[in-house]
Design an enzyme around this catalytic site. Structure first.
Site, PDB file in Angstrom:
ATOM      1  N   ASP A 105       3.345  -2.290  11.466  1.00 39.20           N
ATOM      2  CA  ASP A 105       2.409  -2.152  12.586  1.00 39.20           C
ATOM      3  C   ASP A 105       2.089  -3.555  13.102  1.00 39.20           C
ATOM      4  OD1 ASP A 105       0.481  -3.178  10.872  1.00 39.20           O
ATOM      5  OD2 ASP A 105      -0.827  -1.435  10.927  1.00 39.20           O
ATOM      6  N   CYS A 114       2.205  -2.857   6.560  1.00 37.57           N
ATOM      7  CA  CYS A 114       1.031  -2.834   7.434  1.00 37.57           C
ATOM      8  C   CYS A 114       0.033  -3.834   6.840  1.00 37.57           C
ATOM      9  CB  CYS A 114       0.462  -1.428   7.593  1.00 37.57           C
ATOM     10  SG  CYS A 114      -0.059  -0.617   6.064  1.00 37.57           S
ATOM     11  N   THR A 144      -2.393  -3.423   4.528  1.00 40.33           N
ATOM     12  CA  THR A 144      -2.479  -3.270   3.071  1.00 40.33           C
ATOM     13  C   THR A 144      -1.230  -2.638   2.455  1.00 40.33           C
ATOM     14  OG1 THR A 144      -3.402  -1.061   3.324  1.00 40.33           O
ATOM     15  CG2 THR A 144      -4.984  -2.901   3.166  1.00 40.33           C
ATOM     16  N   HIS A 184      12.287   3.690 -12.821  1.00 43.56           N
ATOM     17  CA  HIS A 184      11.705   4.905 -13.397  1.00 43.56           C
ATOM     18  C   HIS A 184      11.334   5.965 -12.362  1.00 43.56           C
ATOM     19  CE1 HIS A 184      10.341   2.898 -17.441  1.00 43.56           C
ATOM     20  NE2 HIS A 184      11.624   2.737 -17.182  1.00 43.56           N
ATOM     21  N   HIS A 211      13.858   9.955 -16.921  1.00 43.62           N
ATOM     22  CA  HIS A 211      13.132   9.686 -15.676  1.00 43.62           C
ATOM     23  C   HIS A 211      13.551  10.641 -14.561  1.00 43.62           C
ATOM     24  CE1 HIS A 211      11.551   6.244 -17.695  1.00 43.62           C
ATOM     25  NE2 HIS A 211      12.759   5.766 -17.906  1.00 43.62           N
TER      26      HIS A 211
HETATM   27  C1  RB5 Z   1      -4.632  -1.955  10.838  1.00 41.96           C
HETATM   28  O1  RB5 Z   1      -5.793  -2.640  11.183  1.00 41.96           O
HETATM   29  C2  RB5 Z   1      -4.697  -1.555   9.372  1.00 41.96           C
HETATM   30  O2  RB5 Z   1      -5.625  -0.554   9.183  1.00 41.96           O
HETATM   31  C3  RB5 Z   1      -3.332  -1.150   8.895  1.00 41.96           C
HETATM   32  O3  RB5 Z   1      -2.441  -2.183   9.090  1.00 41.96           O
HETATM   33  C4  RB5 Z   1      -3.185  -0.767   7.437  1.00 41.96           C
HETATM   34  O4  RB5 Z   1      -3.708  -1.740   6.600  1.00 41.96           O
HETATM   35  C5  RB5 Z   1      -3.602   0.581   7.068  1.00 41.96           C
HETATM   36  O5  RB5 Z   1      -3.414   1.030   5.935  1.00 41.96           O
END
Ligand code: RB5
Length: 147
Positions: free
Chosen positions: A8, A65, A67, A98, A133
């Site tokens: 993203d 993204c 996180t 695994h 596994h």
């Molecule tokens: C975008 O601001 C953020 O929410 C997205 O990149 C991501 O971290 C969502 O899980």
């Protein structure tokens, strides 16, 4: 090896770094977007990469993204996908050995580019061990048909 990648707006620079790194290593990369830093919605790219991996068009996928978590949650809704968030190489390796994970997710706001490259290399170079596994992974996949 054919790899599908998506991100993203928060992870565009990280995606470009990873694409460059993987192309240098000889991987065949398909970039499913996003292609600008304009705010967008990560499930769009998670679905594109996940469907390409589930259909066999791409062998493995990478989704980035902020996180890694939103991408992971969305990708795992597509049948046949086993996506995982990895912030260090140990989990990246074991997720292949695994869990036979087929999509790697990580957060551009969580880890730096060099660690991301190490995690990506580890994930792509590791192979599923099968054996006991395989039974457990099959049990995971059987959950898809239970609702
Ligand atoms: C975008 O601001 C953020 O929410 C997205 O990149 C991501 O971290 C969502 O899980």
């Amino acid at each position: 090896m054919k790899i599908g990648i998506g991100c993203d707006h928060s992870a565009l620079d990280m995606k470009e770094e990873i694409i460059g790194h993987l192309k240098e290593k000889g991987y065949e990369i398909t970039d499913f977007g996003t292609y600008t830093k304009d705010s967008t919605d990560y499930p769009i790219y998670a679905e594109k990469v996940a469907r390409a991996v589930a259909s066999g068009e791409q062998e493995l996928g990478i989704l980035i993204c902020g996180t890694g978590m939103g991408m992971c949650l969305a990708a795992n809704k597509v049948k046949g996908i086993r996506a995982c968030v990895c912030s260090e190489p140990y989990t990246a390796k074991l997720s292949r050995l695994h869990n036979n994970a087929n999509i790697l997710c990580f957060g551009a706001r969580v880890i730096g580019p060099e660690l991301a490259k190490m995690i990506t290399d580890t994930f792509l170079e590791a192979e599923f061990e099968g054996g006991r596994h395989a039974r457990r992974v099959q049990m995971i996949m059987d959950l898809e048909g239970k609702d």
